[in-house]
Design a protein around this motif. Structure first.
Motif, PDB file in Angstrom:
ATOM      1  N   SER A  91       0.827  -1.203   0.000  1.00 48.98           N
ATOM      2  CA  SER A  91       0.000   0.000   0.000  1.00 48.98           C
ATOM      3  C   SER A  91       0.867   1.261   0.000  1.00 48.98           C
ATOM      4  O   SER A  91       0.454   2.292  -0.522  1.00 48.98           O
ATOM      5  N   LEU A  92       2.079   1.165   0.561  1.00 54.18           N
ATOM      6  CA  LEU A  92       2.953   2.337   0.559  1.00 54.18           C
ATOM      7  C   LEU A  92       3.420   2.656  -0.861  1.00 54.18           C
ATOM      8  O   LEU A  92       3.593   3.810  -1.231  1.00 54.18           O
ATOM      9  N   GLU A 111       1.628   1.748  -3.537  1.00 55.38           N
ATOM     10  CA  GLU A 111       0.416   2.178  -4.239  1.00 55.38           C
ATOM     11  C   GLU A 111       0.121   3.643  -3.960  1.00 55.38           C
ATOM     12  O   GLU A 111      -0.270   4.392  -4.853  1.00 55.38           O
ATOM     13  N   ALA A 112       0.316   4.033  -2.698  1.00 58.77           N
ATOM     14  CA  ALA A 112       0.054   5.430  -2.340  1.00 58.77           C
ATOM     15  C   ALA A 112       0.939   6.361  -3.155  1.00 58.77           C
ATOM     16  O   ALA A 112       0.517   7.435  -3.579  1.00 58.77           O
ATOM     17  N   ALA A 113       2.173   5.942  -3.393  1.00 56.34           N
ATOM     18  CA  ALA A 113       3.099   6.778  -4.169  1.00 56.34           C
ATOM     19  C   ALA A 113       2.692   6.807  -5.642  1.00 56.34           C
ATOM     20  O   ALA A 113       2.760   7.843  -6.301  1.00 56.34           O
ATOM     21  N   ARG A 114       2.239   5.652  -6.159  1.00 55.42           N
ATOM     22  CA  ARG A 114       1.741   5.608  -7.531  1.00 55.42           C
ATOM     23  C   ARG A 114       0.547   6.539  -7.648  1.00 55.42           C
ATOM     24  O   ARG A 114       0.425   7.313  -8.596  1.00 55.42           O
ATOM     25  N   ASP A 115      -0.347   6.461  -6.659  1.00 55.09           N
ATOM     26  CA  ASP A 115      -1.550   7.277  -6.655  1.00 55.09           C
ATOM     27  C   ASP A 115      -1.196   8.759  -6.633  1.00 55.09           C
ATOM     28  O   ASP A 115      -1.897   9.586  -7.205  1.00 55.09           O
ATOM     29  N   ALA A 116      -0.073   9.071  -5.971  1.00 54.36           N
ATOM     30  CA  ALA A 116       0.351  10.467  -5.879  1.00 54.36           C
ATOM     31  C   ALA A 116       1.018  10.948  -7.164  1.00 54.36           C
ATOM     32  O   ALA A 116       1.456  12.082  -7.238  1.00 54.36           O
ATOM     33  N   GLY A 117       1.116  10.059  -8.158  1.00 53.69           N
ATOM     34  CA  GLY A 117       1.608  10.498  -9.460  1.00 53.69           C
ATOM     35  C   GLY A 117       3.002  10.034  -9.815  1.00 53.69           C
ATOM     36  O   GLY A 117       3.548  10.421 -10.843  1.00 53.69           O
ATOM     37  N   ALA A 118       3.601   9.180  -8.965  1.00 50.07           N
ATOM     38  CA  ALA A 118       4.969   8.746  -9.224  1.00 50.07           C
ATOM     39  C   ALA A 118       4.985   7.566 -10.195  1.00 50.07           C
ATOM     40  O   ALA A 118       4.136   6.686 -10.117  1.00 50.07           O
ATOM     41  N   SER A 119       5.984   7.562 -11.093  1.00 50.94           N
ATOM     42  CA  SER A 119       6.147   6.445 -12.014  1.00 50.94           C
ATOM     43  C   SER A 119       6.661   5.242 -11.237  1.00 50.94           C
ATOM     44  O   SER A 119       7.099   5.369 -10.097  1.00 50.94           O
ATOM     45  N   THR A 163      10.225   5.753 -10.054  1.00 48.05           N
ATOM     46  CA  THR A 163      10.319   6.725  -8.960  1.00 48.05           C
ATOM     47  C   THR A 163       9.842   6.100  -7.650  1.00 48.05           C
ATOM     48  O   THR A 163      10.434   6.337  -6.596  1.00 48.05           O
ATOM     49  N   VAL A 164       8.786   5.304  -7.730  1.00 50.53           N
ATOM     50  CA  VAL A 164       8.291   4.632  -6.531  1.00 50.53           C
ATOM     51  C   VAL A 164       9.361   3.716  -5.972  1.00 50.53           C
ATOM     52  O   VAL A 164       9.645   3.713  -4.772  1.00 50.53           O
ATOM     53  N   THR A 167      12.208   6.052  -4.464  1.00 55.33           N
ATOM     54  CA  THR A 167      11.918   6.894  -3.302  1.00 55.33           C
ATOM     55  C   THR A 167      11.240   6.139  -2.162  1.00 55.33           C
ATOM     56  O   THR A 167      11.306   6.578  -1.028  1.00 55.33           O
ATOM     57  N   ILE A 168      10.567   5.043  -2.463  1.00 55.01           N
ATOM     58  CA  ILE A 168       9.831   4.336  -1.413  1.00 55.01           C
ATOM     59  C   ILE A 168      10.436   2.956  -1.145  1.00 55.01           C
ATOM     60  O   ILE A 168      10.981   2.713  -0.064  1.00 55.01           O
TER      61      ILE A 168
END
Lengths: 253, 331
Positions: free
Chosen positions: A146-147, A149-157, A160-161, A164-165
């Motif tokens: 989910s962490l 997914e949250a980054a994907r949802d925030a617009g990250a490719s 990048t996910v 950064t995550i």
């Protein structure tokens, strides 16, 4: 406990600075830095130190390049044979290594790797694989989806996910793996001796001749030097790492 | 223009049909709940809207734009996850700033928007705290701020209150509703809690095994449940096989449902009442729950008048009943 853990170290430390300390004397007969200068001035010992400090980091970097992608795959992707792969890596470490090294030695002769730098790197690499796959695999697996997914949802490719995550959150585990791999490579003696000697000596293999050919105090100094990287690395890493990380690394999920 | 349109959505997972030909239209600025028991497909639907799951068939339109084939990063939606999914290695402010950084806004702009978003959820004082250092309710507000800062066309909330304790839940529910109204943002909220759905939404879609059973306002949902399933799921209901005749359940095809508050207890017989014996009286706070056994069946009654004692002989009148045939509301 304290005696068991600290006793040998104290014994070593005293010997390293003592001019002479033998039964039945309770205290050393004098203090000296003579043994230290002897170690640093001896060209064989110095070159062994140099070799160790060059090979170990190279081994760790090669190990990261080879093992971390595999660790990610094992940690995040469910594929057929995943468990077998992990157990295979583990069981390769459970047999006496000397047999493995002997087999490799014959291979090395035919490949002309005997006594070469590359040969030593490969031998030391073997011992690091288990750390560099199991621990990071567990670290990658522990990053909640989910962490990401949250980054994907925030617009990250996707990349990048990962950067950064996922990678960021697996970093403590990867650091543990780096420390353990470095120590494994640094302390590896059997295989390095078999493959490297007499052309290449590292600190642990030099220990063999040291124990036989030098006064005990020189060996003590050298042991302390050999232990230094472990102590330094673990000290540095302690801030970011908890014991659990290592234990977590060796669980099959 | 619709805020959200789902057209003929289909999804199977592991050979099992999860969503079967689902249509849904949500107006701009409307707040809609997907309500149903676990396994009904509500979360799957939400994840398809967000783009985490690909659809097998059908189309998803957000603010009039077909996004069916876009990844979650390209969709104008923002989601608040059930477990909040805050990044533990970043402070609250960094969490909220992340989507803006990805968008490539300038530092000054990011700072300004992050401050505004955290102020919106009353968390400015925690902007430098890590998620592990703040309470669940506060984490939830950070997650909400992180979603709102993206200025999405649609806000998706996955069981946003399920991890909060009961007292806090009510407050956060009102806060979310108030914020949603003020910002006029189209919102879809997934929940299994009917009270939550009824109190927060403009309209509620009750889901059952991958289908929407009824999509209407909370009021209609309660007063005129279109299917037997909805009648059972929303509020409680006395269910009888048979039809109501002269105030009594008699054999017949179909099912009769009577809400516990649509029953009247009296000491003396009145028109349409029938005698029975009180089996159980339970004080439920704002009302009493009384169970009365009549000749035609057992009735669960919610009342505040003429509260009897267990064992009393009373008369019970059915004020209003719902009649279903093949699960569908007839009258």
């Amino acid at each position: 406990m304290v005696i068991f853990i600290l006793g040998p170290i104290v014994w070593l430390a005293v010997h390293a600075f003592a001019s002479n300390w033998q039964y039945p004397n309770l205290y050393p007969t004098g203090l000296t830095l003579h043994w230290w200068s002897q170690v640093f001035l001896d060209s064989a010992l110095a070159s062994a130190m140099k070799n160790s400090l060059i090979t170990s980091p190279i081994v760790v970097i090669c190990s990261m390049i080879i093992c971390l992608p595999a660790a990610y795959a094992v940690g995040r992707i469910k594929f057929w044979g995943r468990r077998a792969f992990m157990i295979g890596i583990f069981s390769a470490n459970s047999f006496p290594k000397i047999g493995l090294f002997a087999a490799i030695a014959t291979l090395y002769y035919s490949l002309n790797l005997m006594g070469t730098f590359v040969g030593v790197i490969i031998i030391q690499l073997l011992g690091t694989i288990i750390y560099m796959t199991w621990i990071p695999a567990a670290a990658f697996a522990a990053v909640p989806r989910s962490l990401e997914e949250a980054a994907r949802d925030a617009g990250a490719s996707k990349f990048t996910v990962f950067r950064t995550i996922t990678l960021r959150m697996a970093m403590p585990g990867i650091l543990v793996a780096i420390v353990m791999s470095f120590l494994a490579a640094f302390d590896e003696a059997q295989g390095t001796y078999l493959v490297g000697a007499p052309a290449i000596y590292t600190m642990p293999t030099e220990m063999y001749s040291l124990v036989q050919n030098y006064p005990i105090q020189v060996a003590a100094v050298f042991s302390l030097l050999l232990a230094l990287p472990s102590v330094l690395l673990l000290g540095l890493a302690r801030k970011h790492i908890m014991g659990g990380q290592l234990a977590d690394g060796f669980q099959l999920k | 223009m619709m805020g959200l349109e789902l057209r003929g959505l289909k999804k199977s997972l592991g050979g099992r049909v999860i969503i079967d030909n689902l249509d849904l239209s949500v107006a701009n600025g409307e707040m809609v709940s997907l309500l149903g028991p676990s396994g009904c497909g509500k979360t799957t639907t939400l994840r398809m809207i967000a783009g985490f799951l690909e659809v097998d068939a059908g189309a998803i339109l957000l603010a009039g734009k077909d996004v069916t084939n876009l990844g979650p990063d390209k969709r104008p939606s923002a989601m608040v996850f059930q477990n909040y999914a805050l990044w533990p290695h970043m402070s609250a402010a960094k969490n909220v700033a992340y989507p803006l950084k990805i968008k490539g806004l300038s530092k000054a702009e990011i700072n300004e928007k992050v401050e505004a978003a955290l102020a919106l959820v009353n968390l400015l004082h925690h902007k430098n705290s890590r998620p592990g250092q703040i309470s669940g309710g506060e984490q939830q507000r950070v997650a909400l701020a992180r979603a709102l800062v993206q200025e999405p066309d649609i806000l998706l909330l996955d069981e946003p209150l399920s991890n909060l304790d009961a007292k806090l839940r009510e407050k956060v529910r009102e806060d979310i509703r108030e914020l949603q109204r003020r910002l006029g943002i189209t919102t879809v909220i997934v929940t299994h809690d009917q009270e939550e759905a009824l109190s927060i939404s403009d309209r509620v879609a009750v889901m059952n095994s991958g289908k929407i059973e009824q999509f209407s306002t909370p009021r209609e949902l309660y007063l005129l449940p279109e299917t037997e399933y909805v009648a059972n799921f929303i509020g409680s209901i006395n269910r009888f096989e048979g039809v109501l005749q002269n105030g009594e359940i008699t054999a017949g095809s179909g099912v009769t449902g009577v809400r516990p508050e649509d029953l009247q207890i009296t000491q003396e017989p009145i028109e349409g009442s029938h005698p029975g014996v009180v089996e159980l009286v339970i004080p439920r706070g704002h009302f009493f729950e009384v169970v009365v056994a009549r000749r035609d069946g057992k009735f669960r009654i919610f009342t505040n008048e003429n509260i009897p004692l267990a064992g009393d002989s009373v008369h019970v009148r059915v004020k209003k009943a719902l009649y279903y045939q093949d699960g569908k509301l007839i009258a």
